[in-house]
Scaffold this motif. Structure first.
Motif, PDB file in Angstrom:
ATOM      1  N   ALA A   1      29.754  41.925  43.383  1.00 49.51           N
ATOM      2  CA  ALA A   1      28.689  41.398  42.737  1.00 49.51           C
ATOM      3  C   ALA A   1      28.116  42.334  42.021  1.00 49.51           C
ATOM      4  CB  ALA A   1      27.569  40.630  43.570  1.00 49.51           C
ATOM      5  N   GLN A   2      27.973  43.649  42.319  1.00 49.50           N
ATOM      6  CA  GLN A   2      27.282  44.789  41.619  1.00 49.50           C
ATOM      7  C   GLN A   2      28.409  45.140  40.571  1.00 49.50           C
ATOM      8  OE1 GLN A   2      24.167  46.204  42.173  1.00 49.50           O
ATOM      9  NE2 GLN A   2      24.769  46.854  40.066  1.00 49.50           N
ATOM     10  N   GLN A   3      29.570  45.094  40.679  1.00 46.26           N
ATOM     11  CA  GLN A   3      30.536  45.456  39.662  1.00 46.26           C
ATOM     12  C   GLN A   3      30.298  44.394  38.551  1.00 46.26           C
ATOM     13  OE1 GLN A   3      34.427  45.653  40.997  1.00 46.26           O
ATOM     14  NE2 GLN A   3      33.976  47.106  42.582  1.00 46.26           N
ATOM     15  N   VAL A   4      30.071  43.189  38.902  1.00 39.30           N
ATOM     16  CA  VAL A   4      30.025  42.128  37.944  1.00 39.30           C
ATOM     17  C   VAL A   4      28.859  42.420  37.211  1.00 39.30           C
ATOM     18  CG1 VAL A   4      29.526  39.614  37.459  1.00 39.30           C
ATOM     19  CG2 VAL A   4      31.429  40.435  39.192  1.00 39.30           C
ATOM     20  N   MET A   5      27.422  42.454  37.815  1.00 40.28           N
ATOM     21  CA  MET A   5      26.297  43.030  37.085  1.00 40.28           C
ATOM     22  C   MET A   5      26.562  44.204  36.186  1.00 40.28           C
ATOM     23  SD  MET A   5      23.890  42.350  40.473  1.00 40.28           S
ATOM     24  CE  MET A   5      22.275  42.554  39.508  1.00 40.28           C
ATOM     25  N   ASP A   6      27.233  45.151  36.593  1.00 40.02           N
ATOM     26  CA  ASP A   6      27.420  46.192  35.921  1.00 40.02           C
ATOM     27  C   ASP A   6      28.094  46.005  34.623  1.00 40.02           C
ATOM     28  OD1 ASP A   6      26.087  47.799  37.737  1.00 40.02           O
ATOM     29  OD2 ASP A   6      27.681  48.478  38.537  1.00 40.02           O
ATOM     30  N   SER A   7      29.029  44.721  34.667  1.00 42.71           N
ATOM     31  CA  SER A   7      29.778  44.591  33.478  1.00 42.71           C
ATOM     32  C   SER A   7      29.126  43.802  32.465  1.00 42.71           C
ATOM     33  CB  SER A   7      31.138  43.779  33.754  1.00 42.71           C
ATOM     34  OG  SER A   7      30.813  42.594  34.393  1.00 42.71           O
TER      35      SER A   7
ATOM     36  N   GLN B   1      35.420  33.516  46.194  1.00 42.18           N
ATOM     37  CA  GLN B   1      36.556  33.100  45.584  1.00 42.18           C
ATOM     38  C   GLN B   1      37.930  34.072  45.676  1.00 42.18           C
ATOM     39  OE1 GLN B   1      37.006  29.735  44.185  1.00 42.18           O
ATOM     40  NE2 GLN B   1      34.988  30.015  45.104  1.00 42.18           N
ATOM     41  N   LEU B   2      37.528  35.390  45.768  1.00 41.82           N
ATOM     42  CA  LEU B   2      38.487  36.687  45.743  1.00 41.82           C
ATOM     43  C   LEU B   2      38.712  36.798  47.493  1.00 41.82           C
ATOM     44  CD1 LEU B   2      37.427  38.810  42.838  1.00 41.82           C
ATOM     45  CD2 LEU B   2      39.497  37.448  43.125  1.00 41.82           C
ATOM     46  N   GLY B   3      38.075  36.210  48.380  1.00 44.39           N
ATOM     47  CA  GLY B   3      37.812  36.424  49.652  1.00 44.39           C
ATOM     48  C   GLY B   3      37.157  37.496  50.299  1.00 44.39           C
ATOM     49  N   PHE B   4      36.223  38.156  49.516  1.00 43.94           N
ATOM     50  CA  PHE B   4      35.563  39.098  49.630  1.00 43.94           C
ATOM     51  C   PHE B   4      34.423  38.640  50.456  1.00 43.94           C
ATOM     52  CE2 PHE B   4      36.739  41.244  45.487  1.00 43.94           C
ATOM     53  CZ  PHE B   4      37.834  41.725  46.070  1.00 43.94           C
ATOM     54  N   THR B   5      33.750  39.264  51.597  1.00 38.96           N
ATOM     55  CA  THR B   5      32.549  39.050  52.372  1.00 38.96           C
ATOM     56  C   THR B   5      31.822  40.384  52.471  1.00 38.96           C
ATOM     57  OG1 THR B   5      33.820  39.344  54.714  1.00 38.96           O
ATOM     58  CG2 THR B   5      33.822  37.034  53.722  1.00 38.96           C
ATOM     59  N   GLY B   6      30.529  40.109  53.038  1.00 39.53           N
ATOM     60  CA  GLY B   6      29.713  41.287  53.639  1.00 39.53           C
ATOM     61  C   GLY B   6      29.486  42.340  52.378  1.00 39.53           C
ATOM     62  N   ALA B   7      29.670  43.581  52.988  1.00 36.49           N
ATOM     63  CA  ALA B   7      29.474  44.730  51.847  1.00 36.49           C
ATOM     64  C   ALA B   7      30.264  44.759  50.709  1.00 36.49           C
ATOM     65  CB  ALA B   7      29.600  45.857  52.616  1.00 36.49           C
ATOM     66  N   GLU B   8      31.503  44.220  51.118  1.00 39.88           N
ATOM     67  CA  GLU B   8      32.810  44.102  50.002  1.00 39.88           C
ATOM     68  C   GLU B   8      32.189  43.178  48.755  1.00 39.88           C
ATOM     69  OE1 GLU B   8      37.641  44.253  49.840  1.00 39.88           O
ATOM     70  OE2 GLU B   8      36.744  42.752  51.301  1.00 39.88           O
ATOM     71  N   ALA B   9      31.654  42.103  49.252  1.00 37.93           N
ATOM     72  CA  ALA B   9      31.144  40.924  48.459  1.00 37.93           C
ATOM     73  C   ALA B   9      29.913  41.470  47.564  1.00 37.93           C
ATOM     74  CB  ALA B   9      30.730  39.682  48.970  1.00 37.93           C
ATOM     75  N   GLU B  10      29.246  42.171  48.172  1.00 41.89           N
ATOM     76  CA  GLU B  10      27.911  42.894  47.432  1.00 41.89           C
ATOM     77  C   GLU B  10      28.241  43.949  46.458  1.00 41.89           C
ATOM     78  OE1 GLU B  10      24.727  41.943  47.504  1.00 41.89           O
ATOM     79  OE2 GLU B  10      24.879  40.653  49.124  1.00 41.89           O
ATOM     80  N   ALA B  11      29.324  44.721  47.125  1.00 41.08           N
ATOM     81  CA  ALA B  11      29.776  45.519  45.912  1.00 41.08           C
ATOM     82  C   ALA B  11      30.591  44.830  44.805  1.00 41.08           C
ATOM     83  CB  ALA B  11      30.895  46.601  46.819  1.00 41.08           C
TER      84      ALA B  11
END
Length: 108
Positions: free
Chosen positions: A52-58, A40-50
């Motif tokens: 997703a990790q921030q969301v998991m950390d939160s 939704q934010l326009g992130f792809t690849g490694a940026e999207a994975e990073a």
């Protein structure tokens, strides 16, 4: 007494397996939700994975889903994307169902 002990151990073992399954489902759900939000934010690849990790950390900030839903909602709002909390929660629960199905399919 041995029969009771065996039965108690079986219940404890099942409880542990159920808790492990719920943890895996929740972890996968939050990751999928983070990847969805990254899209939704326009992130792809490694940026999207990073992201997703921030969301998991939160997810460890407070019990329940409010912590990572709030993070995603703030990030979307900052990018000018307006989605209600209700919409985000629905998306998460849909992804939770998907995660449960994927994990069940992997067990079969």
């Amino acid at each position: 007494m041995s029969m009771f002990d065996d039965r108690q151990k079986a219940f404890e073992s099942k409880y542990q397996l159920d808790q492990d399954a719920q943890f895996k489902i929740n972890s996968r759900s939050v990751r999928l939700f983070g990847l969805w939000a990254a899209g939704q934010l326009g992130f792809t690849g490694a940026e999207a994975e990073a992201y997703a990790q921030q969301v998991m950390d939160s997810d460890f900030d407070e019990p329940g889903i409010a912590d990572f839903i709030s993070k995603v909602e703030k990030d979307l709002t900052a990018k000018g994307i307006s989605l209600t909390t209700h919409h985000l929660e629905n998306e998460f629960y849909n992804l939770r169902d998907k995660a449960a199905s994927e994990l069940a399919a992997n067990k079969a």
